[in-house]
Scaffold this active site. Structure first.
Site, PDB file in Angstrom:
ATOM      1  N   PRO A 285      58.509 -12.810  32.254  1.00 16.25           N
ATOM      2  CA  PRO A 285      57.249 -13.069  32.946  1.00 16.25           C
ATOM      3  C   PRO A 285      57.472 -14.182  33.978  1.00 16.25           C
ATOM      4  O   PRO A 285      57.752 -15.317  33.609  1.00 16.25           O
ATOM      5  CB  PRO A 285      56.296 -13.549  31.840  1.00 16.25           C
ATOM      6  CG  PRO A 285      57.018 -13.326  30.560  1.00 16.25           C
ATOM      7  CD  PRO A 285      58.467 -13.227  30.848  1.00 16.25           C
ATOM      8  N   ASP A 462      60.529 -18.826  35.019  1.00 21.78           N
ATOM      9  CA  ASP A 462      60.186 -18.129  33.779  1.00 21.78           C
ATOM     10  C   ASP A 462      58.932 -18.784  33.199  1.00 21.78           C
ATOM     11  O   ASP A 462      58.981 -19.918  32.699  1.00 21.78           O
ATOM     12  CB  ASP A 462      61.383 -18.268  32.811  1.00 21.78           C
ATOM     13  CG  ASP A 462      61.189 -17.503  31.529  1.00 21.78           C
ATOM     14  OD1 ASP A 462      60.029 -17.206  31.182  1.00 21.78           O
ATOM     15  OD2 ASP A 462      62.216 -17.217  30.868  1.00 21.78           O
ATOM     16  N   HIS A 463      57.822 -18.075  33.285  1.00 21.20           N
ATOM     17  CA  HIS A 463      56.532 -18.660  32.906  1.00 21.20           C
ATOM     18  C   HIS A 463      56.388 -18.831  31.389  1.00 21.20           C
ATOM     19  O   HIS A 463      55.441 -19.465  30.912  1.00 21.20           O
ATOM     20  CB  HIS A 463      55.387 -17.782  33.445  1.00 21.20           C
ATOM     21  CG  HIS A 463      54.182 -18.578  33.841  1.00 21.20           C
ATOM     22  ND1 HIS A 463      53.950 -19.861  33.380  1.00 21.20           N
ATOM     23  CD2 HIS A 463      53.140 -18.284  34.651  1.00 21.20           C
ATOM     24  CE1 HIS A 463      52.828 -20.319  33.889  1.00 21.20           C
ATOM     25  NE2 HIS A 463      52.310 -19.396  34.665  1.00 21.20           N
ATOM     26  N   ARG A 464      57.326 -18.305  30.622  1.00 22.63           N
ATOM     27  CA  ARG A 464      57.260 -18.532  29.165  1.00 22.63           C
ATOM     28  C   ARG A 464      57.579 -19.991  28.848  1.00 22.63           C
ATOM     29  O   ARG A 464      57.095 -20.535  27.866  1.00 22.63           O
ATOM     30  CB  ARG A 464      58.276 -17.619  28.448  1.00 22.63           C
ATOM     31  CG  ARG A 464      57.953 -16.148  28.564  1.00 22.63           C
ATOM     32  CD  ARG A 464      59.068 -15.295  28.028  1.00 22.63           C
ATOM     33  NE  ARG A 464      60.350 -15.522  28.729  1.00 22.63           N
ATOM     34  CZ  ARG A 464      61.484 -14.919  28.429  1.00 22.63           C
ATOM     35  NH1 ARG A 464      61.520 -14.052  27.446  1.00 22.63           N
ATOM     36  NH2 ARG A 464      62.593 -15.174  29.107  1.00 22.63           N
TER      37      ARG A 464
END
Ligand code: CO6
Length: 493
Positions: A285, A462-464
């Protein structure tokens, strides 16, 4: 007569080979029957490369299947790019056999045996699997690495230890390249290949180079002294030695299509790696964040420094300064210089800044990285970048240059774009794309329209594990460094 004898030996070899195979159900003793009868010496290896000698043979020749050893990095298959030998060639230990390209690196395979090549297993462009034979070598009696059968009635087997074979492989660029015939000529004339100036493709030493050296040894040495460094040091740089200046010739179209006809081909080599990595990346994501940087001060600074670096033979673009500034900003924002595991349960903050640089090459997109950017001077970074760019353009980057990256940059602006959406290179967590520096009108602090050198920067993360605000703050710090290069000096360690 000699060939008849060789043929006879070959027939006998095949017969014994088959016999041996039929006994292969017994892992420990499958050659015992044959060996016992002849010598009472048993050698049994699970990775079997067979050879036989016979009591009537005046000279001991052993047929060895030279296998493609494990190159590491999980590489299972390679594409055969070039043969340096043909059937009938005599090779010595360490002679180059062929060049193979995996999805990660280009590797020159060198022989561990001395003897005559009797079979090539692949054509150029074929895919060769690790642990399968590359060539058969009919080894000389004194060949290193083979079991010698000095006695007339011996029978033996030779194991192809993958570790041994591995030790004979050299990443291209760190070994002198020459065909067996050229090596022999050098040897006969007691010439060290490293003293000879190479004029062949990719730095290969040709027969003519040896002949020229024989005529006038000083030519080779002088030329070498002024030649580009083959492998500039990773950390320490001797500024007085020039490094390769990279050609900026555009990459040529890779295929010629038949008119009016579809063309399908297998995806191989580096491009195959791209398929794998980018498919994996697509599962992350990802968010994007863009800004524009005023590069006017940097454009000015670079124009002043460039003349000095040109003199030293080092091409000096904006990249080394940008990389240094990125590294300094990463020190403050370590979460961006990190990696996550496949299930994203752990994040590892990396101790070093190995900054990957996306490169457009004939073989597809590759991302070699400059190691330890945090400890290198800007000039050292330029030198290292020159080296990677030269190797990248020649398709000669090795595994060590292509692995271990911790953060990546893609200078799409070198080609011409303004914005991009860069794709994260897993297991890294962020990447930046640099647009073209353009001359554009902007307002200054007094409301006047002035000429500025503007570069758009596009980040993906990486939006995690990374928040947008964190990325924005990192970008702001980098912007402050690049817009005021004096700050770089202030914080430089
Ligand atoms: N703006 C303006 N001028 C530039 C720029 C930008 N961004 N970048 C380079 N240059 C100039 C540079 O200063 C040189 O100028 P002169 O010395 O005056 O001739 C010249 O352009 C050539 O520079 P060069 O490309 O040789 O060197 P540089 O160190 O800047 O870049 C490189 C090295 C390996 C990154 C570059 O050559 C390259 O291959 N760039 C392409 C990268 C690429 O393909 N990225 C796409 C990856 S896919 O990200 C991707 C999301 C998608 C789009």
């Amino acid at each position: 007569m000699a060939s008849a004898l060789r043929r006879l030996k070959w027939e006998k070899f095949r017969f014994l080979n088959n016999l041996s195979k039929r006994k292969s159900s017994c892992k420990q003793n499958h050659t015992r029957t044959i060996c016992q009868r002849k010598t009472n010496q048993y050698v049994c290896h699970s990775q079997l490369v067979l050879c036989r000698t016979f009591h009537w043979s005046p000279v001991c020749h052993e047929l060895v299947q030279f296998k493609l050893a494990d190159i590491g990095e999980g590489i299972r298959e390679v594409q055969l790019k070039e043969w340096f030998v043909k059937v009938g060639d005599h090779v010595s230990q360490f002679d180059s056999i062929c060049e193979v390209q995996s999805d990660k690196a280009t590797v020159t395979i060198t022989s561990r045996y001395k003897g005559i090549i009797s079979k090539l297993y692949y054509d150029v462009d074929d895919i060769a699997l690790v642990s399968t034979p590359l060539v058969d070598i009919e080894t000389d009696a004194d060949s290193p690495g083979t079991t010698q059968s000095g006695s007339s009635s011996s029978s033996s087997e030779v194991s192809s230890s993958s570790d041994d074979e591995h030790s004979m492989q050299r990443i291209r660029g760190r070994k002198v390249l020459a065909t067996p015939a050229v090596r022999r000529l050098a040897m006969e004339n007691k010439i060290k290949l490293s003293d000879v100036e190479a004029t062949g493709k990719d730095g290969r030493i040709l027969k003519d180079d040896i002949l020229k050296y024989i005529e006038d040894p000083s030519v080779g040495k002088q030329a070498k002294a002024s030649a580009p460094l083959a492998t500039p040091p990773a950390v320490t740089v001797e500024p007085s030695k020039p490094t390769p200046v990279v050609s900026t010739t555009p990459i040529q179209p890779r295929i010629t299509l038949p008119v009016g006809k579809d063309h399908t081909e297998k995806i191989k080599g580096m491009r195959k790696a791209m398929v794998k990595t980018m498919t994996e990346a697509n599962n992350i994501p990802t968010f994007g964040y863009d800004d524009e940087f005023d590069m006017s001060a940097l454009v000015d600074l670079r124009s002043k420094v460039k003349a000095i670096t040109d003199e030293k033979g080092v091409k000096f673009s904006y990249m080394p300064i940008i990389m240094k500034a990125v590294s300094m900003a990463l020190t403050e924002f370590p979460m961006l210089n990190a990696s996550v595991d496949k299930t994203c349960e752990n994040i590892t903050y990396k101790a070093v800044h190995n900054i990957g640089i996306a490169m457009d090459t004939q073989d597809g997109l590759i991302v070699p990285n400059v190691k330890n950017v945090q400890s290198l001077s800007i000039f050292e970074l330029a030198t290292e970048l020159n080296r990677l760019q030269s190797l990248g353009l020649a398709g000669k980057l090795g595994t060590s240059d292509l692995s271990g990256g911790t953060f990546s940059l893609s200078n799409i602006g070198a080609i011409g774009g303004t914005y991009a959406r860069p794709v994260i290179l897993p297991p890294e967590v962020s990447i930046g794309a640099l647009g073209k520096i353009q001359t554009l009108p902007r307002y200054d602090n007094h409301g006047n329209v002035v000429k500025k050198h503007i570069m758009c920067v596009s980040w993906s993360a990486d939006h995690r594990v990374i928040e947008g605000a964190y990325m924005a703050r990192f970008s702001n710090l980098l912007k402050s460094f690049l817009e005021n290069p004096g700050l770089i000096m202030l914080y430089l360690r």
